[in-house]
Design a protein around this motif. Structure first.
Motif, PDB file in Angstrom:
ATOM      1  N   MET A   1       0.737  -1.237   0.006  1.00 58.97           N
ATOM      2  CA  MET A   1       0.103   0.254   0.094  1.00 58.97           C
ATOM      3  C   MET A   1       0.946   1.355   0.125  1.00 58.97           C
ATOM      4  SD  MET A   1      -3.065  -0.971   0.023  1.00 58.97           S
ATOM      5  CE  MET A   1      -4.097   0.661   0.837  1.00 58.97           C
ATOM      6  N   LYS A   2       0.406   2.220  -0.541  1.00 59.85           N
ATOM      7  CA  LYS A   2       1.073   3.510  -1.017  1.00 59.85           C
ATOM      8  C   LYS A   2       0.254   4.796  -0.581  1.00 59.85           C
ATOM      9  CE  LYS A   2       4.927   1.847  -3.640  1.00 59.85           C
ATOM     10  NZ  LYS A   2       5.913   1.632  -2.521  1.00 59.85           N
ATOM     11  N   LYS A   3       0.646   5.826  -0.019  1.00 61.39           N
ATOM     12  CA  LYS A   3      -0.009   7.086  -0.166  1.00 61.39           C
ATOM     13  C   LYS A   3       0.250   7.618  -1.544  1.00 61.39           C
ATOM     14  CE  LYS A   3      -0.316   8.185   4.655  1.00 61.39           C
ATOM     15  NZ  LYS A   3      -1.813   8.261   4.734  1.00 61.39           N
ATOM     16  N   ILE A   4      -0.596   8.098  -2.291  1.00 61.43           N
ATOM     17  CA  ILE A   4      -0.450   8.768  -3.558  1.00 61.43           C
ATOM     18  C   ILE A   4      -1.040  10.037  -3.461  1.00 61.43           C
ATOM     19  CG2 ILE A   4      -1.350   8.472  -5.968  1.00 61.43           C
ATOM     20  CD1 ILE A   4      -1.455   5.484  -5.529  1.00 61.43           C
ATOM     21  N   GLY A   5      -0.289  10.960  -4.002  1.00 59.08           N
ATOM     22  CA  GLY A   5      -0.473  12.393  -4.174  1.00 59.08           C
ATOM     23  C   GLY A   5      -0.138  12.942  -5.289  1.00 59.08           C
ATOM     24  N   PHE A   6      -0.629  14.398  -5.533  1.00 60.19           N
ATOM     25  CA  PHE A   6      -0.037  14.988  -6.559  1.00 60.19           C
ATOM     26  C   PHE A   6       0.947  16.076  -6.238  1.00 60.19           C
ATOM     27  CE2 PHE A   6      -3.844  17.854  -5.634  1.00 60.19           C
ATOM     28  CZ  PHE A   6      -3.184  18.916  -5.913  1.00 60.19           C
ATOM     29  N   LEU A   7       1.847  16.276  -7.155  1.00 59.94           N
ATOM     30  CA  LEU A   7       2.709  17.401  -6.740  1.00 59.94           C
ATOM     31  C   LEU A   7       2.858  18.580  -7.948  1.00 59.94           C
ATOM     32  CD1 LEU A   7       5.131  18.850  -5.266  1.00 59.94           C
ATOM     33  CD2 LEU A   7       6.690  17.274  -6.863  1.00 59.94           C
ATOM     34  N   SER A   8       2.159  19.818  -7.687  1.00 62.79           N
ATOM     35  CA  SER A   8       2.084  20.850  -8.693  1.00 62.79           C
ATOM     36  C   SER A   8       3.315  22.026  -8.564  1.00 62.79           C
ATOM     37  CB  SER A   8       0.879  21.532  -8.537  1.00 62.79           C
ATOM     38  OG  SER A   8       0.754  22.677  -9.338  1.00 62.79           O
ATOM     39  N   PHE A   9       3.782  22.016  -9.860  1.00 63.79           N
ATOM     40  CA  PHE A   9       4.804  23.239  -9.994  1.00 63.79           C
ATOM     41  C   PHE A   9       4.158  24.480 -10.111  1.00 63.79           C
ATOM     42  CE2 PHE A   9       7.114  19.488 -10.730  1.00 63.79           C
ATOM     43  CZ  PHE A   9       8.435  19.809 -10.964  1.00 63.79           C
ATOM     44  N   GLY A  10       2.824  24.805 -10.186  1.00 62.01           N
ATOM     45  CA  GLY A  10       2.184  25.962 -10.011  1.00 62.01           C
ATOM     46  C   GLY A  10       2.317  26.941 -11.222  1.00 62.01           C
ATOM     47  N   HIS A  11       2.676  26.468 -12.571  1.00 64.01           N
ATOM     48  CA  HIS A  11       3.138  27.412 -13.510  1.00 64.01           C
ATOM     49  C   HIS A  11       1.871  28.332 -14.045  1.00 64.01           C
ATOM     50  CE1 HIS A  11       7.007  25.769 -14.251  1.00 64.01           C
ATOM     51  NE2 HIS A  11       6.403  24.429 -14.157  1.00 64.01           N
ATOM     52  N   TRP A  12       2.158  29.404 -14.317  1.00 65.00           N
ATOM     53  CA  TRP A  12       1.165  30.289 -15.150  1.00 65.00           C
ATOM     54  C   TRP A  12       1.868  31.054 -16.168  1.00 65.00           C
ATOM     55  CZ3 TRP A  12       2.331  31.989 -10.539  1.00 65.00           C
ATOM     56  CH2 TRP A  12       2.858  33.289  -9.975  1.00 65.00           C
ATOM     57  N   SER A  13       1.207  31.377 -17.126  1.00 62.71           N
ATOM     58  CA  SER A  13       1.830  32.537 -18.266  1.00 62.71           C
ATOM     59  C   SER A  13       0.364  32.753 -19.217  1.00 62.71           C
ATOM     60  CB  SER A  13       2.942  31.541 -19.062  1.00 62.71           C
ATOM     61  OG  SER A  13       3.419  32.376 -20.103  1.00 62.71           O
ATOM     62  N   ASP A  14       0.932  33.833 -19.718  1.00 59.58           N
ATOM     63  CA  ASP A  14      -0.214  34.246 -20.700  1.00 59.58           C
ATOM     64  C   ASP A  14       0.135  33.616 -22.204  1.00 59.58           C
ATOM     65  OD1 ASP A  14      -2.353  35.368 -21.899  1.00 59.58           O
ATOM     66  OD2 ASP A  14      -1.270  37.459 -22.024  1.00 59.58           O
ATOM     67  N   HIS A  15      -0.382  32.495 -22.214  1.00 61.21           N
ATOM     68  CA  HIS A  15       0.038  31.410 -23.244  1.00 61.21           C
ATOM     69  C   HIS A  15      -1.410  30.806 -23.703  1.00 61.21           C
ATOM     70  CE1 HIS A  15       1.373  28.094 -25.919  1.00 61.21           C
ATOM     71  NE2 HIS A  15       2.558  28.676 -25.687  1.00 61.21           N
ATOM     72  N   PRO A  16      -1.683  30.821 -25.083  1.00 65.26           N
ATOM     73  CA  PRO A  16      -3.023  30.305 -25.584  1.00 65.26           C
ATOM     74  C   PRO A  16      -3.216  28.999 -25.357  1.00 65.26           C
ATOM     75  CG  PRO A  16      -1.554  30.643 -27.427  1.00 65.26           C
ATOM     76  CD  PRO A  16      -0.907  31.459 -26.296  1.00 65.26           C
ATOM     77  N   ALA A  17      -2.280  28.212 -24.836  1.00 66.82           N
ATOM     78  CA  ALA A  17      -2.548  26.961 -24.503  1.00 66.82           C
ATOM     79  C   ALA A  17      -2.532  26.617 -23.052  1.00 66.82           C
ATOM     80  CB  ALA A  17      -1.489  25.951 -25.103  1.00 66.82           C
ATOM     81  N   TYR A  18      -2.635  27.555 -22.257  1.00 67.71           N
ATOM     82  CA  TYR A  18      -2.634  27.383 -20.829  1.00 67.71           C
ATOM     83  C   TYR A  18      -4.264  27.907 -20.172  1.00 67.71           C
ATOM     84  CZ  TYR A  18       2.339  27.130 -20.145  1.00 67.71           C
ATOM     85  OH  TYR A  18       3.564  26.412 -20.057  1.00 67.71           O
ATOM     86  N   ASN A  19      -4.381  27.089 -19.347  1.00 70.22           N
ATOM     87  CA  ASN A  19      -5.536  27.425 -18.506  1.00 70.22           C
ATOM     88  C   ASN A  19      -5.196  28.137 -17.477  1.00 70.22           C
ATOM     89  OD1 ASN A  19      -7.781  26.186 -19.872  1.00 70.22           O
ATOM     90  ND2 ASN A  19      -7.087  24.067 -19.287  1.00 70.22           N
ATOM     91  N   THR A  20      -4.086  28.377 -17.090  1.00 72.91           N
ATOM     92  CA  THR A  20      -3.582  29.119 -15.977  1.00 72.91           C
ATOM     93  C   THR A  20      -2.685  30.327 -16.727  1.00 72.91           C
ATOM     94  OG1 THR A  20      -1.554  27.880 -15.710  1.00 72.91           O
ATOM     95  CG2 THR A  20      -3.212  27.190 -14.183  1.00 72.91           C
TER      96      THR A  20
END
Length: 340
Positions: A1-20
């Motif tokens: 058994m393992k704990k599973i989490g996510f790790l976010s780098f938290g990027h953002w940019s005014d780029h047309p492909a980004y949702n952030t």
């Protein structure tokens, strides 16, 4: 058994492909993703911390907000660069965030890695002491942070205070009982992993480490983890050790997955330099159809040694797609490998 989490780098940019597109997008979507991850049954929501970059740089407001909107998921960092920190102020911030979350903080700290600017900690008002390197400074600050988290009084009270004091020396407030036992160290070498064990910190091992043998990344990382566990046992801590490893893992179960990550199917480790004189090994990404992915991950020795797996996510693609990515791992990969 393992704990599973996510790790976010938290990027953002005014780029047309980004949702952030903005910092606000990233912060608010990080909260929404943590809430969704808890609903999925994930165990952890972790965030990278980088200064002078279009990434998350001040973790405690975000961790507090997530703590207020969730009830079970572990909330953490991977990692806070201690070269930039005032350890006493950080004790107060961390204590408040931990109390808001009901004791779910899992703080990853470290001496830091090369940053966006030269010696960025100097702009924050910090300099190594005489004879210290900046890495020494980071470790010294980490030890002060750990010491003050214990909650012992150390400050002489004013005999004529505005408000009455409890007897004796004063400690930092708010104090969160047990937080000292939930601090992790991001180790880039075998030696710092052993040092972390000696200090009673859990181990975070990332997708890169200093190359100390020329072997594949997962083998070097597994050796690092075994050295850490041996040092923990030798130090005779009352708690059991915890170890997390980070991986980029994508189960290709849709055409969108194949479009984004299909080119990574034949991923491989790479070697390079993160500092002028320090060679590092960078772990491969995993992206494949579920059956192939299961076979490849079963051979990863470091994942086998760790109790916690942090899945690095493409946060710029938005909350809904990242929920899909995490769901695919939980549904198609984790049960087959015995993680769940």
């Amino acid at each position: 058994m393992k704990k599973i989490g996510f790790l976010s780098f938290g990027h953002w940019s005014d780029h047309p492909a980004y949702n952030t597109r903005t910092a606000g997008d990233t912060l608010l979507q990080s909260i929404d993703l943590a809430v969704a991850a808890e609903e999925l049954g994930l165990d952890g929501a972790y965030f990278r911390v980088h200064h002078f970059a279009r990434q998350l740089g001040s973790p405690f407001p975000l961790l507090s907000a997530i703590g207020a909107k969730t009830s079970k998921i572990e909330i953490g960092t991977g990692v806070i660069d201690m070269r930039y920190e005032n350890p006493l102020y950080m004790v107060e911030d961390a204590g408040a965030a931990d109390l808001i979350s009901g004791g779910r903080l899992q703080l990853g700290i470290g001496r830091g890695s090369p940053e966006q600017v030269i010696n960025g900690w100097r702009y924050f008002g910090y300099e190594p002491a005489e004879g210290e390197t900046n890495a020494d400074m980071g470790r010294r600050k980490a030890l002060e942070f750990l010491d003050k988290l214990e909650g012992a009084g150390f400050a002489q009270p004013n005999p004529y205070p505005m408000f009455s004091n409890p007897p004796g020396l004063l400690r930092l407030e708010p104090h969160s009982e047990g937080l000292r036992d939930r601090i992790w160290w991001g180790a880039g070498s075998n030696a710092t992993a052993v040092w972390a064990a000696e200090q009673g910190m859990y181990l975070q091992s990332s997708t890169l480490k200093f190359d100390e043998s020329g072997e594949p990344f997962h083998i070097q990382q597994a050796k690092q983890i075994r050295l850490y566990k041996a040092a923990w046992k030798k130090a005779v801590h009352e708690r059991e050790p915890r170890v997390s490893v980070s991986r980029s893992i994508f189960a290709l179960v849709s055409e969108q997955d194949r479009y984004y990550f299909g080119q990574q199917v034949k991923g491989a480790d790479s070697f390079g330099y993160i500092e002028a004189d320090k060679r590092a090994v960078f772990g491969r990404s995993y992206a494949a159809e579920p059956d192939q992915l299961i076979g490849e991950l079963a051979l990863d020795e470091a994942i086998q040694e760790a109790d916690t797996l942090l899945l690095t996510i493409p946060n710029t693609l938005g909350v809904d797609y990242n929920v899909h990515v995490l769901s695919a791992i939980l549904e198609h990969i984790a049960p087959a490998l015995g993680w769940r």
